[in-house]
Design a protein around this motif. Sequence first.
Motif, PDB file in Angstrom:
ATOM      1  N   GLY A 189      -0.736   3.611  -2.747  1.00 54.36           N
ATOM      2  CA  GLY A 189      -1.337   4.822  -2.208  1.00 54.36           C
ATOM      3  C   GLY A 189      -0.757   6.028  -2.964  1.00 54.36           C
ATOM      4  O   GLY A 189      -1.511   6.774  -3.209  1.00 54.36           O
ATOM      5  N   LEU A 190       0.639   6.118  -3.367  1.00 54.01           N
ATOM      6  CA  LEU A 190       1.114   7.067  -4.111  1.00 54.01           C
ATOM      7  C   LEU A 190       0.523   7.002  -5.577  1.00 54.01           C
ATOM      8  O   LEU A 190       0.217   7.943  -6.029  1.00 54.01           O
ATOM      9  CB  LEU A 190       2.887   6.920  -4.000  1.00 54.01           C
ATOM     10  CG  LEU A 190       3.168   8.277  -4.681  1.00 54.01           C
ATOM     11  CD1 LEU A 190       4.334   8.860  -3.985  1.00 54.01           C
ATOM     12  CD2 LEU A 190       3.838   7.808  -6.137  1.00 54.01           C
TER      13      LEU A 190
ATOM     14  N   VAL B  17       1.317   5.138   4.891  1.00 56.10           N
ATOM     15  CA  VAL B  17       0.595   5.072   3.907  1.00 56.10           C
ATOM     16  C   VAL B  17      -0.082   6.589   3.610  1.00 56.10           C
ATOM     17  O   VAL B  17      -0.129   6.943   2.529  1.00 56.10           O
ATOM     18  CB  VAL B  17      -0.668   3.973   3.947  1.00 56.10           C
ATOM     19  CG1 VAL B  17      -1.485   4.247   2.730  1.00 56.10           C
ATOM     20  CG2 VAL B  17       0.019   2.672   3.804  1.00 56.10           C
ATOM     21  N   LEU B  18      -0.547   7.090   4.639  1.00 54.38           N
ATOM     22  CA  LEU B  18      -1.025   8.311   4.404  1.00 54.38           C
ATOM     23  C   LEU B  18       0.281   9.405   4.288  1.00 54.38           C
ATOM     24  O   LEU B  18      -0.155  10.504   3.111  1.00 54.38           O
ATOM     25  CB  LEU B  18      -1.566   8.988   5.762  1.00 54.38           C
ATOM     26  CG  LEU B  18      -2.169  10.468   5.916  1.00 54.38           C
ATOM     27  CD1 LEU B  18      -3.448  10.493   4.843  1.00 54.38           C
ATOM     28  CD2 LEU B  18      -2.769  10.549   7.358  1.00 54.38           C
TER      29      LEU B  18
ATOM     30  N   LEU C   7      -2.447   5.952  -6.415  1.00 52.78           N
ATOM     31  CA  LEU C   7      -3.615   6.375  -6.392  1.00 52.78           C
ATOM     32  C   LEU C   7      -3.829   7.891  -6.581  1.00 52.78           C
ATOM     33  O   LEU C   7      -4.608   8.519  -7.301  1.00 52.78           O
ATOM     34  CB  LEU C   7      -4.574   5.751  -5.395  1.00 52.78           C
ATOM     35  CG  LEU C   7      -4.873   4.316  -5.341  1.00 52.78           C
ATOM     36  CD1 LEU C   7      -5.213   3.959  -4.022  1.00 52.78           C
ATOM     37  CD2 LEU C   7      -6.059   4.118  -6.438  1.00 52.78           C
ATOM     38  N   ALA C   8      -2.895   8.341  -5.741  1.00 51.16           N
ATOM     39  CA  ALA C   8      -3.047   9.856  -5.502  1.00 51.16           C
ATOM     40  C   ALA C   8      -2.454  10.250  -6.761  1.00 51.16           C
ATOM     41  O   ALA C   8      -2.941  11.719  -7.341  1.00 51.16           O
ATOM     42  CB  ALA C   8      -2.135  10.498  -4.269  1.00 51.16           C
ATOM     43  N   THR C   9      -1.512  10.033  -7.191  1.00 46.58           N
ATOM     44  CA  THR C   9      -0.888  10.529  -8.771  1.00 46.58           C
ATOM     45  C   THR C   9      -1.449  10.345  -9.742  1.00 46.58           C
ATOM     46  O   THR C   9      -1.927  11.112 -10.436  1.00 46.58           O
ATOM     47  CB  THR C   9       0.513  10.115  -9.001  1.00 46.58           C
ATOM     48  OG1 THR C   9       1.443  10.082  -7.653  1.00 46.58           O
ATOM     49  CG2 THR C   9       1.143  10.913 -10.171  1.00 46.58           C
TER      50      THR C   9
ATOM     51  N   ARG D  56       2.491   8.889   2.010  1.00 49.77           N
ATOM     52  CA  ARG D  56       2.514   8.404   0.579  1.00 49.77           C
ATOM     53  C   ARG D  56       1.477   9.201  -0.048  1.00 49.77           C
ATOM     54  O   ARG D  56       1.856   9.674  -1.360  1.00 49.77           O
ATOM     55  CB  ARG D  56       2.889   6.994   0.485  1.00 49.77           C
ATOM     56  CG  ARG D  56       3.936   6.425   0.972  1.00 49.77           C
ATOM     57  CD  ARG D  56       5.413   6.759   0.125  1.00 49.77           C
ATOM     58  NE  ARG D  56       5.109   5.879  -0.926  1.00 49.77           N
ATOM     59  CZ  ARG D  56       5.999   6.211  -1.921  1.00 49.77           C
ATOM     60  NH1 ARG D  56       7.089   6.776  -2.032  1.00 49.77           N
ATOM     61  NH2 ARG D  56       5.768   5.458  -2.986  1.00 49.77           N
ATOM     62  N   VAL D  57       0.498   8.996   0.228  1.00 52.77           N
ATOM     63  CA  VAL D  57      -0.722   9.772  -0.338  1.00 52.77           C
ATOM     64  C   VAL D  57      -0.324  11.285  -0.672  1.00 52.77           C
ATOM     65  O   VAL D  57      -0.713  11.864  -1.534  1.00 52.77           O
ATOM     66  CB  VAL D  57      -2.098   9.398   0.323  1.00 52.77           C
ATOM     67  CG1 VAL D  57      -3.306  10.414  -0.274  1.00 52.77           C
ATOM     68  CG2 VAL D  57      -2.598   8.035   0.257  1.00 52.77           C
TER      69      VAL D  57
ATOM     70  N   VAL E 243     -10.289   5.488  -8.651  1.00 55.91           N
ATOM     71  CA  VAL E 243     -10.200   4.982  -7.353  1.00 55.91           C
ATOM     72  C   VAL E 243     -10.854   3.603  -7.340  1.00 55.91           C
ATOM     73  O   VAL E 243     -10.360   2.496  -6.952  1.00 55.91           O
ATOM     74  CB  VAL E 243     -10.654   5.664  -6.087  1.00 55.91           C
ATOM     75  CG1 VAL E 243     -10.956   5.064  -4.957  1.00 55.91           C
ATOM     76  CG2 VAL E 243     -10.027   6.939  -5.908  1.00 55.91           C
TER      77      VAL E 243
ATOM     78  N   GLY F 287       1.995  11.789  -3.120  1.00 56.00           N
ATOM     79  CA  GLY F 287       1.440  11.849  -4.356  1.00 56.00           C
ATOM     80  C   GLY F 287       0.874  12.851  -4.961  1.00 56.00           C
ATOM     81  O   GLY F 287       1.179  13.446  -5.847  1.00 56.00           O
TER      82      GLY F 287
ATOM     83  N   TRP G 203       0.675  -1.067  -0.069  1.00 49.53           N
ATOM     84  CA  TRP G 203      -0.069  -0.006   0.151  1.00 49.53           C
ATOM     85  C   TRP G 203       1.006   1.186   0.000  1.00 49.53           C
ATOM     86  O   TRP G 203       0.415   2.286  -0.201  1.00 49.53           O
ATOM     87  CB  TRP G 203      -0.984  -0.013   1.251  1.00 49.53           C
ATOM     88  CG  TRP G 203      -2.149  -0.943   0.868  1.00 49.53           C
ATOM     89  CD1 TRP G 203      -2.564  -2.217   1.479  1.00 49.53           C
ATOM     90  CD2 TRP G 203      -3.308  -0.584  -0.039  1.00 49.53           C
ATOM     91  NE1 TRP G 203      -3.607  -2.618   0.812  1.00 49.53           N
ATOM     92  CE2 TRP G 203      -3.954  -1.653  -0.085  1.00 49.53           C
ATOM     93  CE3 TRP G 203      -3.460   0.530  -0.679  1.00 49.53           C
ATOM     94  CZ2 TRP G 203      -5.329  -1.523  -0.462  1.00 49.53           C
ATOM     95  CZ3 TRP G 203      -4.638   0.432  -1.292  1.00 49.53           C
ATOM     96  CH2 TRP G 203      -5.462  -0.553  -1.423  1.00 49.53           C
TER      97      TRP G 203
END
Length: 453
Positions: free
Chosen positions: A56-57, A105-106, A59-61, A108-109, A216, A112, A52
């Motif tokens: 996580g990165l 993980v947060l 998904l955000a990117t 990394r988001v 997502v 991102g 993750w």
Amino acid sequence: MTAPARENAFDRRLVPPMMLGAVLNPINSSMVAVALVPIGIAFGAPPADTAWLVSGLYLATAIGQPVVGRLVDTFGPRRLFLAGSALVGAGGVLGALSPQLWVLVLARVLLGFGTCAGYPAAMYLIRSEATRTGRDSPAGILTLLSVATQTIAVVGPTLGGLLIGAGGWRAVFAVNVPLAAATFGLGALRLPRTPRTAPAPRLDHAGIALFATTLVALLLFLTDPARGWLLPVAVAAGAGFAWQELTASDPFLDLRVFGGNRPLLATYGRTLLTYVVSYAFLYGFTQWLEDGRGLSASVAGLMLLPMSVTAVVVAALTGRRAAVRGKLVVGAVAQVLACAALLFFGDGTPLWVVVGLAILVGIPQGLVSLANQNALYHQADPERIGASAGLLRTFGYLGAIVASVGNGVFLADRADTTGLHRLALFLLVVAVAFLAVTLTDRSLRSVLRKDHR
């Protein structure tokens, strides 16, 4: 700008913030590759959980790049660039002080989303400088951007290994603090202010929300196909997004423009395929070096240093040449050879062979990203260059998600040699598909002969 630019020349004062802003995303996407095993040990987390940190990165990117790119097209690059830099710094602090895996993980988001502004802002500035001067921007600028956004990503594992050796895995996050400070400072000093318009342009909020929901749901399904209910959600949201964009007066992504631009769609497709290969190699092969070959994180990172050197040298030597198709064909063949070579690797493979493969993989890293970027620069609508550039990165991270899924399926609980060979067969199929798409795309023969708008 802070100082008058020569009327007929690209303002090279823009280059340092452009390149530093653009490098934040690829460095963060790749640097963590050698940190996954140490982080898993520190928190007692299996590979399925540490994955993750990658997803996580991604998904955000994947969501943030075209959204921020559209905002750059609308409001100019400065404000988005500075806000993104600040967010990168916050993500670095949060990650360095993290007490639990979910906090990492947060972080990394946040990283991102924070790194989403650099590349669209750079492409916007390159295009706006061409408009200002009445001349196409120098090929060397696009080459530097390619090195900063793609080929420099392969420096990530080496840098990550050195940071872990010096200060532990938390250093991989902490390094973002000085990087973000430097990026913010350069951006504040050198990026041009965009005059405010009255009234402010309206944003397609419904389109952005449906786009985010679609991605997502799709990306979460790809990371865990057992969640089958997410696929119809993605399809329904995607249908709603298409309807919204086809009927909106000022759509977030004008599907009529993108849909009618088949050469640009082919560029997006090639980007997705090459990211599958490069990121599966970056993460899967790196994990095999640590688990299957028994190397430390620092040594595994150093083993990939020749890849980064080769990529940068190849990009520098070929950057001023306009042969987009030739670069893609050579890069495609090199990818096929590299994936086939993985089938012969084992626990006792000599390190000099590992270095040789790293050099071979560096060739497409230096050629393909540069060629796809140059193709997009000439294929995209100049009024939507930021959104188009952001969408290019979205397709890249779709490929990276597929690579992450492949690593999870074939490497499972441990990155052993059997899993590496299964992953290699999958990547060989993808590499051959990339070669076929390149050879059959006739538009590549004339992409640089078009009017540069």
